[in-house]
Every structure is written in structure tokens, then in C-alpha cells.
Design a protein around this motif. Structure first.
Motif, mmCIF file in Angstrom:
data_model
loop_
_atom_site.group_PDB
_atom_site.id
_atom_site.type_symbol
_atom_site.label_atom_id
_atom_site.label_comp_id
_atom_site.label_asym_id
_atom_site.label_seq_id
_atom_site.Cartn_x
_atom_site.Cartn_y
_atom_site.Cartn_z
ATOM 1 N N THR A 18 39.296 34.391 41.734
ATOM 2 C CA THR A 18 38.598 33.877 42.914
ATOM 3 C C THR A 18 38.719 34.894 44.031
ATOM 4 O O THR A 18 39.761 35.516 44.223
ATOM 5 N N MET A 19 37.629 35.046 44.782
ATOM 6 C CA MET A 19 37.578 36.010 45.871
ATOM 7 C C MET A 19 38.042 35.350 47.167
ATOM 8 O O MET A 19 38.047 34.138 47.316
ATOM 9 N N GLY A 20 38.421 36.169 48.121
ATOM 10 C CA GLY A 20 38.762 35.675 49.441
ATOM 11 C C GLY A 20 40.204 35.234 49.566
ATOM 12 O O GLY A 20 40.948 35.177 48.582
ATOM 13 N N PRO A 21 40.620 34.894 50.790
ATOM 14 C CA PRO A 21 42.021 34.520 51.024
ATOM 15 C C PRO A 21 42.329 33.122 50.491
ATOM 16 O O PRO A 21 41.493 32.213 50.559
ATOM 17 N N ASP A 22 43.525 32.959 49.938
ATOM 18 C CA ASP A 22 44.000 31.637 49.544
ATOM 19 C C ASP A 22 44.526 30.915 50.781
ATOM 20 O O ASP A 22 45.230 31.502 51.610
ATOM 21 N N TYR A 23 44.196 29.638 50.889
ATOM 22 C CA TYR A 23 44.549 28.882 52.097
ATOM 23 C C TYR A 23 46.029 28.547 52.133
ATOM 24 O O TYR A 23 46.615 28.138 51.124
#
Length: 476
Positions: A18-23
Motif C-alpha cells: 500500500t502506498m502513502g503513510p500509515d495512520y
């Protein structure tokens, strides 16, 4: 065979990417105690979640409890909040369905001429088909998974908004009920003072007829009684308007509560021995903070979905059914047909559209984070302010109660001294006016004390779980 297994393992590993920052939920550095606690004294103790859930019951008012039951069952704002949960739940199901293959039934007929260079010029033929079409986008870079995370966070936010609607409703209903009883109390005080003033008018008129008093005293007494009488219609109008507001809050039409609430009753007053919480507990209990936090989680997930747009989209498609150039032979075994295909779509030239989407998602995430920080600050401010106002108003109420007791004694003594001829009638009227003003001010202070206590319960997130088991099941 080993090559196919390798491809399969590669696809499985990519599917978990998965792309992007993990919350990660923001951490807050909060004080251990409220600034207003220094005015609280030693009598206040921590409140338990169970008492906070149905805080209005501490007032011990059966009428208020009955109104709360009606409101929790029929208030329209709560029902609107429930529909928003349904909307968010449906949206999440829609997003989740995109992770799975889409299968459709297809039927069609086509007329072709020179379909391909392999056919001679002028060749015409028909093509009929009936079967199942399937297409499946492989979520190799987590675009759909991030959208599902965002939709899940939005659903949780919708549930917290319903809890916040409960907090707002219970506080607003209790505040309106206190105001209704306060107006009734003011009306009672005004009528009582009017009766006393009319009695004084009769006494003054008798003294004047006996030659002891003056006509000036009679005119002054009549003017004061008429001034007091003129305030009654305005108070009656406010009582009716407040009653109509209560009917809206419980989801009833005008006149539905006339029979049950017309009789005057004491102003609800709650003991405040159990009030205090720590700032961290308040933030944990307040639904509006949870809403802001879930909106932040949703915005963070959408960042990943926007970044995933930069990467290829891989999809698999298939057809299974019947195909034939003759519709009469379409349902024969020879017409059975199937086909499979794999497609890869890599963005190449989009004139900055994808980057703009990434920038937009990043800006929205920053906005959500700032909104969360603001919600925390507003919650702390609201709690500190409501606690301070309650504590200060309680001191003021006690002082006014003593002042009213003194004013009543002053009126009694002034009437005796006037009858003995020691003072003038103007002194009696001044004492009566002072008593009326003090009684009205005390009534307002008692209402403000209860209202400020209600505001403090609201600031703590009180009533967030005040729902019937049926409604709780609907929101889960």
C-alpha cells in the motif's frame, strides 16, 4: 509450473503493498488537572462513566427523565444522524465491493463487415453472444485498500457524530427544561409580589379614606402594582415558547406536552459532589474529538489512494458463454466459448492531474490534522469555562439566597414601621421593589447554576452512550 508459482507469489506480495503513510493516532500532551480545580474545593470527586452516561438522573426530576426517554426515542436530529450512519455504511460496502471481481450477464448481436484484413473485401457476417463477463482490478499498490480504510474511518466518524448528537440533545433538552421551570418560577414570584402589592394598595387606600394616608401614596402603590402586572403577559409568552421548544426536542407537535408540564414544579437542582475528570479522560470521552480523529484517519488513507494513482493498474477480464454467427445455432454445444485477457494501464501523460490529486489529498490531510488540534483546544476551553462558571455561580447563588432572606425581613419590618408612622410609604415601596428584584435575581441564579452544571456535563461528553439497546444495535 515453478514459473507460474513464482508469478503467483509475486502477485500476492504486491497485493499487500500500500502506498502513502500509515495512520497513527496523534499523541497529546495534556495537563493532569484543570485550572478551575483550585476553586472546586474538597467536596468534588471524580465522576464515573456510568453516572456520566445518564447524568440528568442526578437531578432527581421524574418529568425530566420522562422527557429524556421521549427525546431519545423520537428526536429528529438523532434519526437524521442514524441515516448518516446508514449512508456511510452503504458507501463502505460500495468501496469494499471494488476489491472483488465484477461479473455481469451480457447479451448482444453485432453486424460486421471487413472485420479484419484476413477476410476478403466485402465479407459480411453476424455475431451473437450470450454469457458472463468478468473483470477484476488487482489492487497491487493498495489504491482500493486505502479507499476502504478511508470509508471505514468515515463510518466510524458517522457513529461518533450520532454520539455527539446524543450529547447535544441531552444537554439542550435539560437546559430548555430548566429554563421552562425557571420561567414558571419567575411567573410565580411575580404573581406573588403582585398579590402583595395589591394588598399594600388596599391598605394604602383604606388609610387614605380614613384620613391617615395621602393620595400620593395610593397612586404610587397602584403604579407599582400595574408595573408588576405588566410583566406577567411577557413571562407567560416565554413559558409557552419554551414549552414549544421542548415539544420539538422530543419530536412532538405543539400542544402535546400541555397537559403534563403546565403545572409548576421546583427548579431541578443536582448535587455536584461528583464532577471532576482529568483532561485526558475528557478528551477520551468526547465524541466530537473522536469525529475529528476519524476524519484525520480518513484523510490520511486518501493520501495513499492518491499516490497509488501514479502506479500501473492491472486488471483481468474473462468471458464465458455462447457465441455464434447464427442465432438459431447459438444454444448448441458448438457455440460454447470462453476468453481471458490481462490489461495493464500505466499513466504516462496527464498534464499534472495525478500530482494535483496528491497535493490535494496532502492539503486535506493537513486540514484534518489542524481541525483535530482545534477540536482538542476547544474541548479544553469549553470544559474549563463551564466548570469555572458553575463554581462561581454556585457562590453567587448562595449569596443571593441570604440576600433574599434579609430582604423579606426588611419588607416585614418596613410594613410594621409604616403602620406605626415611623417611616413613609415610599420606604415600604422601596423595600418591596428590592425584595422582588432580589427574588427574581435568585431565581435566575438558580437556573444559571443548573444550566452551567448541564454545560459542564456536556463538555465532559455526558450522554454519549444514552441510547436504547435497539438504537445501539442500529449504530453498531
Amino acid at each position: 509450473m515453478a514459473l507460474k508459482a513464482g508469478y503467483l507469489m509475486l502477485l500476492c506480495s504486491l497485493a499487500g503493498c500500500t502506498m502513502g503513510p500509515d495512520y497513527r493516532e496523534p499523541s497529546l500532551a495534556l495537563q493532569d488537572r484543570w485550572q478551575a480545580e483550585k476553586d472546586a474545593g474538597a467536596g468534588l470527586k471524580p465522576i464515573t462513566p456510568e453516572k456520566l452516561r445518564n447524568w440528568w438522573k442526578s437531578f432527581g426530576d421524574p418529568q425530566l427523565d420522562r422527557l429524556m426517554e421521549l427525546a431519545l426515542a423520537d428526536n429528529l436530529d438523532l434519526k437524521i444522524a442514524l441515516t448518516r450512519i446508514d449512508q456511510a455504511r452503504a458507501d463502505r460496502r460500495s468501496v469494499r465491493a471494488e476489491l472483488f471481481p465484477q461479473i455481469d450477464v451480457s447479451a448482444g448481436g453485432q453486424r460486421h463487415q471487413n472485420l479484419s484484413p484476413i477476410y476478403a473485401k466485402g465479407v459480411r457476417f453476424n455475431l451473437f453472444e450470450l454469457g458472463f463477463d468478468a473483470i477484476w482490478e488487482l489492487d497491487l499498490f493498495g489504491r482500493l485498500q486505502r479507499r476502504l480504510e478511508s470509508a471505514s474511518a468515515d463510518l466510524e466518524a458517522a457513529k461518533e457524530e450520532h454520539a455527539q448528537a446524543l450529547v447535544t440533545l441531552t444537554a439542550e433538552l435539560a437546559r430548555t427544561y430548566v429554563e421552562y421551570r425557571n420561567l414558571q418560577n419567575q411567573l410565580r414570584i411575580t404573581r406573588s409580589n403582585l398579590e402583595a402589592q395589591r394588598h399594600t394598595l388596599k391598605l394604602t387606600d383604606r388609610l387614605f379614606s380614613e384620613g391617615v394616608g395621602t393620595r400620593h401614596d395610593v397612586v404610587r402603590a397602584r403604579a407599582q402594582a400595574e408595573t408588576t402586572s405588566a410583566q406577567i403577559p411577557a413571562l407567560e409568552a416565554e413559558v409557552i415558547a419554551t414549552l414549544r421548544q421542548l415539544e420539538v426536542l422530543v419530536g412532538r407537535q405543539p400542544g402535546a406536552l400541555d397537559g403534563g408540564l403546565n403545572a409548576s414544579a421546583a427548579l431541578p437542582v443536582a448535587p455536584a459532589q461528583q464532577l471532576l475528570t482529568s483532561p485526558a479522560e475528557t478528551i477520551r470521552w468526547r465524541p466530537d474529538i473522536h469525529v475529528a480523529e476519524r476524519r484525520l484517519a480518513a484523510a490520511t488513507a486518501m493520501q495513499g489512494a492518491a499516490i497509488a494513482e501514479l502506479f500501473p493498474k492491472v486488471s483481468l477480464s474473462a468471458f464465458l458463454g455462447l457465441r455464434n454467427t447464427d442465432i438459431e445455432s447459438l444454444f448448441k454445444s458448438a457455440a460454447f466459448s470462453y476468453s481471458t485477457a490481462a490489461n495493464l494501464l500505466q499513466p504516462l501523460l496527464n498534464f499534472g492531474r495525478i500530482q494535483a490529486g496528491i497535493d490535494l489529498a496532502e492539503a486535506q490531510q493537513k486540514e484534518a490534522y489542524l481541525a483535530y488540534e482545534k477540536a482538542v483546544l476547544e474541548a479544553l476551553r469549553e470544559t474549563e469555562t463551564s466548570l469555572t462558571r458553575y463554581l462561581k455561580e454556585e457562590v453567587r447563588r448562595q449569596t443571593l439566597a441570604r440576600a433574599v432572606a434579609d430582604q423579606r425581613e426588611s419588607v416585614r419590618l418596613s410594613q410594621l414601621r409604616y403602620q406605626e408612622g415611623v417611616i413613609t410609604f415610599l420606604d415600604v415601596l422601596d423595600a418591596q421593589r428590592a425584595l422582588y428584584a432580589a427574588e427574581i435575581e435568585l431565581a435566575r441564579s438558580e437556573a444559571d447554576t443548573s444550566t452551567n452544571l448541564i454545560a459542564f456535563y456536556k463538555a465532559l461528553g455526558g450522554g454519549a452512550n444514552a441510547m436504547s439497546p435497539e438504537i445501539a444495535q442500529e449504530t453498531s
